[in-house]
Design a protein around this motif. Structure first.
Motif, PDB file in Angstrom:
ATOM      1  N   ASN A 202       0.802  -1.226   0.000  1.00  0.00           N
ATOM      2  CA  ASN A 202       0.000   0.000   0.000  1.00  0.00           C
ATOM      3  C   ASN A 202       0.832   1.272   0.000  1.00  0.00           C
ATOM      4  OD1 ASN A 202      -2.302  -1.644   0.207  1.00  0.00           O
ATOM      5  ND2 ASN A 202      -2.241  -1.611   2.443  1.00  0.00           N
ATOM      6  N   VAL A 203       1.819   1.377  -0.892  1.00  0.00           N
ATOM      7  CA  VAL A 203       2.655   2.575  -0.865  1.00  0.00           C
ATOM      8  C   VAL A 203       1.866   3.824  -1.247  1.00  0.00           C
ATOM      9  CG1 VAL A 203       4.908   1.504  -1.109  1.00  0.00           C
ATOM     10  CG2 VAL A 203       3.545   1.936  -3.139  1.00  0.00           C
TER      11      VAL A 203
ATOM     12  N   VAL B 260      -6.545   3.985   4.257  1.00  0.00           N
ATOM     13  CA  VAL B 260      -7.020   3.548   5.572  1.00  0.00           C
ATOM     14  C   VAL B 260      -5.872   3.177   6.500  1.00  0.00           C
ATOM     15  CG1 VAL B 260      -8.408   1.818   6.785  1.00  0.00           C
ATOM     16  CG2 VAL B 260      -9.204   2.756   4.608  1.00  0.00           C
ATOM     17  N   THR B 261      -4.915   2.403   5.988  1.00  0.00           N
ATOM     18  CA  THR B 261      -3.829   1.891   6.831  1.00  0.00           C
ATOM     19  C   THR B 261      -2.475   2.507   6.524  1.00  0.00           C
ATOM     20  OG1 THR B 261      -3.310   0.077   5.309  1.00  0.00           O
ATOM     21  CG2 THR B 261      -4.993  -0.344   6.991  1.00  0.00           C
TER      22      THR B 261
ATOM     23  N   CYS C 297       5.812  -5.255   5.502  1.00  0.00           N
ATOM     24  CA  CYS C 297       5.584  -6.560   4.862  1.00  0.00           C
ATOM     25  C   CYS C 297       4.155  -7.062   4.995  1.00  0.00           C
ATOM     26  CB  CYS C 297       6.512  -7.611   5.474  1.00  0.00           C
ATOM     27  SG  CYS C 297       8.258  -7.282   5.284  1.00  0.00           S
ATOM     28  N   ALA C 298       3.349  -6.448   5.839  1.00  0.00           N
ATOM     29  CA  ALA C 298       2.006  -6.971   6.121  1.00  0.00           C
ATOM     30  C   ALA C 298       0.992  -6.639   5.040  1.00  0.00           C
ATOM     31  CB  ALA C 298       1.518  -6.447   7.470  1.00  0.00           C
ATOM     32  N   ASP C 299       1.250  -5.636   4.215  1.00  0.00           N
ATOM     33  CA  ASP C 299       0.239  -5.111   3.292  1.00  0.00           C
ATOM     34  C   ASP C 299      -0.507  -6.165   2.468  1.00  0.00           C
ATOM     35  OD1 ASP C 299       0.556  -2.494   4.058  1.00  0.00           O
ATOM     36  OD2 ASP C 299       1.860  -1.947   2.387  1.00  0.00           O
TER      37      ASP C 299
ATOM     38  N   GLY D 166       4.666  -7.128  -3.769  1.00  0.00           N
ATOM     39  CA  GLY D 166       5.337  -6.207  -2.868  1.00  0.00           C
ATOM     40  C   GLY D 166       6.669  -5.762  -3.442  1.00  0.00           C
ATOM     41  N   VAL D 167       7.139  -4.616  -2.990  1.00  0.00           N
ATOM     42  CA  VAL D 167       8.440  -4.092  -3.419  1.00  0.00           C
ATOM     43  C   VAL D 167       9.193  -3.639  -2.178  1.00  0.00           C
ATOM     44  CG1 VAL D 167       9.649  -2.355  -4.787  1.00  0.00           C
ATOM     45  CG2 VAL D 167       7.497  -3.313  -5.628  1.00  0.00           C
TER      46      VAL D 167
END
Length: 318
Positions: free
Chosen positions: A236-237, A263-264, A269-271, A295-296
């Motif tokens: 979520n970047v 929202v977050t 790492c959790a995204d 993920g990145v």
């Protein structure tokens, strides 16, 4: 075969406005408005009373099946973006292992892929279990503290928050089956937060295409096409970068689960796993269809994992 048997998450109840982070970053009112209007950032979650161990333990304890399968857990992996620091004897994964009654399991942190280390940990868990008892399990934990200084060093337009996820990984049984895993390192950007300005500009320019290429490679390795995916569950970047990736892939933006960006914030790492849980709860992942986790990480590491949903969409616990 690597099977994701259960997932649970913890999202702190307290939401802070992105304006708070903007003040920490000493941004102007115009720059703060750009974060919200262009990048889609609004709130981020923090739990100032929780330690790093508290965050991941709360996600693990939300797994209804944890008590029943605890004796079968051989490995506990804590995927982290930031390498552990402080006394070696007290990393969060060791205290969580003890608190959960998993003293017989081998516990360690996985940090090599920064914010993509969650996917690396799932792949590594499957590899470890391949040489163990068929009924053995691994517990993969993600989540860490987002201290104010972190927002001052992130090279991408993002705001870091706190959320965590816990996954039970096995080699068989009910759950979602991993079909493929692809990752790629672009070593030019190995300096991460220390990149000089021109290098950072090249990183931003190259980022969308490299991520799109890794997504395509993971889909091809799974023997599928993009049309077969029900959803991409991203990190979520920000919204803007994923809209660019969607355009390169020829996908409408609504095929990428971006609901949690405002929202977050970006929860390390959790995204992807937090997004999975939210997508399931919203009936956005049809049973039987594959989906993709992405993920990145700084460094720069790009990763994508294709997973086949099995059973009903609500079949995962947590």
């Amino acid at each position: 075969m690597t099977v994701l048997q259960a997932v649970a998450t913890y999202i702190p109840p307290t939401a802070r406005p992105v304006g708070d982070a903007a003040r920490e970053l000493q941004l102007s009112a115009t720059e703060a408005a750009v974060l919200q209007k262009f990048y889609g950032l609004r709130d981020y979650r923090v739990d100032r009373t929780a330690t790093a161990a508290d965050l991941v333990e709360r996600a693990a304890r939300a797994l209804p099946s944890l008590g029943r399968v605890a004796r079968r857990i051989r490995y506990v992996l804590h995927a982290k973006s930031v390498p552990p620091s402080g006394p070696h004897a007290t990393p969060p994964v060791q205290s969580v292992r003890s608190d959960l009654g998993l003293s017989g399991a081998v516990a360690f942190a996985v940090t090599q892929h920064a914010c993509a280390s969650g996917l690396l940990a799932v792949d590594l868990a499957g590899r470890l279990l391949a040489g163990d008892d068929p009924d053995a399990l691994a517990l993969v934990l993600t989540g860490e503290k987002a201290y104010p200084a972190v927002n001052r060093t992130m090279p991408a337009p993002t705001v870091t928050g706190e959320a965590s996820a816990a996954l039970l990984v096995g080699r068989s049984g009910a759950g979602d089956r991993v079909l493929s895993y692809e990752w790629r390192v672009d070593g030019e950007f190995r300096d991460g937060t220390a990149m000089p300005g021109p290098t950072r500009s090249r990183f931003h320019q190259r980022y969308p295409q490299t991520l799109a290429d890794v997504v395509l490679a993971a889909v091809a390795r799974a023997g599928l096409g993009l049309a077969d995916l029900s959803m991409i569950l991203p990190h979520n970047v920000n919204r803007a970068s994923w809209v660019r990736v969607a355009a390169l892939l020829g996908l409408p933006p609504d095929r990428i689960f971006l609901d949690n960006v405002p929202v977050t914030g970006h929860a390390f790492c959790a995204d992807p796993f937090v997004n999975y849980r939210c997508a399931v709860d919203a009936d956005r992942l049809p049973p039987g269809r594959p989906y993709l986790l992405a993920g990145v990480g700084l460094g720069a590491v790009y990763a994508a994992m294709v997973v086949q949903a099995r059973g009903t969409a609500g079949g995962w616990s947590g």
